[in-house]
Design an enzyme around this catalytic site. Structure first.
Site, PDB file in Angstrom:
ATOM      1  N   SER A   1       6.282 -17.069   9.623  1.00  0.00           N
ATOM      2  CA  SER A   1       7.140 -15.933   9.988  1.00  0.00           C
ATOM      3  C   SER A   1       7.088 -15.521  11.448  1.00  0.00           C
ATOM      4  CB  SER A   1       6.793 -14.723   9.111  1.00  0.00           C
ATOM      5  OG  SER A   1       5.441 -14.333   9.298  1.00  0.00           O
TER       6      SER A   1
ATOM      7  N   SER B   1       5.252  -2.040  13.234  1.00  0.00           N
ATOM      8  CA  SER B   1       3.975  -2.352  13.866  1.00  0.00           C
ATOM      9  C   SER B   1       4.138  -3.336  15.008  1.00  0.00           C
ATOM     10  CB  SER B   1       2.998  -2.932  12.834  1.00  0.00           C
ATOM     11  OG  SER B   1       3.460  -4.187  12.372  1.00  0.00           O
TER      12      SER B   1
ATOM     13  N   GLY C   1      -4.430  -6.091   1.273  1.00  0.00           N
ATOM     14  CA  GLY C   1      -3.117  -5.442   1.211  1.00  0.00           C
ATOM     15  C   GLY C   1      -2.259  -6.034   0.110  1.00  0.00           C
TER      16      GLY C   1
ATOM     17  N   LYS D   1      12.099 -11.533  12.474  1.00  0.00           N
ATOM     18  CA  LYS D   1      12.655 -10.184  12.426  1.00  0.00           C
ATOM     19  C   LYS D   1      13.962 -10.021  13.206  1.00  0.00           C
ATOM     20  CE  LYS D   1       9.554  -7.649  10.080  1.00  0.00           C
ATOM     21  NZ  LYS D   1       9.899  -6.791   8.934  1.00  0.00           N
TER      22      LYS D   1
ATOM     23  N   ASP E   1      -0.402  -4.778  -2.297  1.00  0.00           N
ATOM     24  CA  ASP E   1       0.450  -3.791  -2.956  1.00  0.00           C
ATOM     25  C   ASP E   1       1.579  -4.439  -3.760  1.00  0.00           C
ATOM     26  OD1 ASP E   1       1.059  -4.245  -0.053  1.00  0.00           O
ATOM     27  OD2 ASP E   1       2.939  -3.277  -0.602  1.00  0.00           O
TER      28      ASP E   1
ATOM     29  N   GLU F   1       0.005 -12.474   0.296  1.00  0.00           N
ATOM     30  CA  GLU F   1      -0.481 -11.233   0.891  1.00  0.00           C
ATOM     31  C   GLU F   1      -1.942 -11.374   1.284  1.00  0.00           C
ATOM     32  OE1 GLU F   1       1.599  -7.419  -1.011  1.00  0.00           O
ATOM     33  OE2 GLU F   1       0.487  -8.564  -2.520  1.00  0.00           O
TER      34      GLU F   1
END
Length: 325
Positions: A308, A82, A212, A57, A214, A208
């Site tokens: 990640s 989060s 979750g 990030k 989506d 995923e």
């Protein structure tokens, strides 16, 4: 007929890489004969758990924040997250001599909140199951005159995240498959932009948690689908719908979505710790879980994996990865 240009291009990612040089870490690419033998392929792990703030990030947050005007920097930055993007924006703000206000869920991991505060950010909390973090952050930014840098719905954030895949391919060479976790979609959007631009025959698969899915549902429907906020140990992927910008990229460039259970994520975290000697947080372990469980189908010859992040405290790691019953 006119077509809408993509939010980011390979040149945008290369420009982000130049901006991040000497600021973000060029993280290692890890190999394991044990992993290769288990998977039946050559696996190259891009270890963003060694990135600043412990996750990819920082790449996107700094790329976006460093482009703000002196006037914007003087007023400060806001975001919602989060945990990992929260830390990334907080550190980017500190590096650039400004301040950050972060909207975080009340149940965010304690270690992530403590790290965010440690970088000097102000924390505003909300209930992730009843509150609207985007609305809260937008209202806060408007009230205080802050510049909002969202966790994924921003071209400069997406381009910054793509530099992880750019470094991986520069070091490893051409790949047959790239695996990356999918939350809001910024990492895989940037990564897919790079991968498809540099390796014409590559497949890009997102991963995923089962609870979750989506993005999987949205790709199948051809439009963004909303689901209830999922309950999963992969807190970085506990989202109810993909981003609009990120989905516009991913619906074109992502070939498939694999799903993994929380138990499979735990097993992958244990494998990474015991056999690879690295600490990986749940969201970062989802691509490894997909590999170890064969969820990607017959493996091609060379597979790149974006690990990640590794932001998890010892208590939570022990709780999740203790000996299975």
């Amino acid at each position: 007929m006119t077509t809408t240009p993509p939010p980011i291009t390979l040149d945008d990612v290369r420009d982000a890489a130049a901006r991040l040089k000497g600021v973000a870490h060029r993280t290692p690419v890890l190999r394991s004969r044990t992993l290769d033998a288990l998977v039946g392929a050559e696996v190259l792990l891009k270890c963003e758990n060694f990135q600043r703030v412990g996750a990819f990030k920082f790449r996107g947050a700094y790329n976006a924040a460093s482009r703000l005007t002196p006037e914007q920097l003087a007023r400060g930055i806001a975001t919602y997250s989060s945990g990992n993007h929260a830390q990334a924006v907080a550190l980017a703000a500190r590096e650039l001599g400004t301040t950050a206000v972060i909207v975080m869920p009340e149940d965010a991991p304690r270690s992530k909140r403590a790290a965010t505060e440690g970088y000097g950010a102000e924390i505003v909390t909300y209930d992730r199951y009843t509150g609207d973090r985007v609305a809260i952050a937008e209202a806060l930014a408007a009230e205080r005159g802050l510049t909002l840098i969202p966790p994924y719905e921003h071209p400069h954030v997406m381009a910054g995240q793509g530099t992880a895949a750019l470094e991986l391919i520069e070091e490893a060479g051409e790949l047959d498959l790239l695996l990356a976790p999918v939350g809001g979609g910024g990492l895989i959007a940037g990564s897919a932009t790079v991968a498809k631009g540099l390796c014409p025959d590559i497949r890009v698969t997102g991963v995923e948690p089962e609870a979750g899915d989506d993005t999987r549902r949205s790709l199948e429907a051809g439009r963004r689908v909303e689901i209830p906020v999922p309950h999963t140990i992969a807190d970085g992927q506990a989202l109810h719908t993909p981003g609009e910008l990120t989905f516009s990229v991913n619906r074109r460039l992502v070939d498939a979505i694999a799903l993994v259970s929380d138990d499979e994520i735990r097993a992958a975290m244990r494998f990474a710790f015991e056999r690879l000697k690295i600490v990986v947080e749940p969201s970062g372990a989802t691509p490894l879980a997909a590999l170890l469980t064969g969820r990607i189908g017959p493996p091609p010859r060379r597979i790149g994996v974006i690990v990640s992040g590794g932001n998890i405290d010892t208590g939570r790691f022990a709780e999740l990865c203790g000996d299975p019953v």
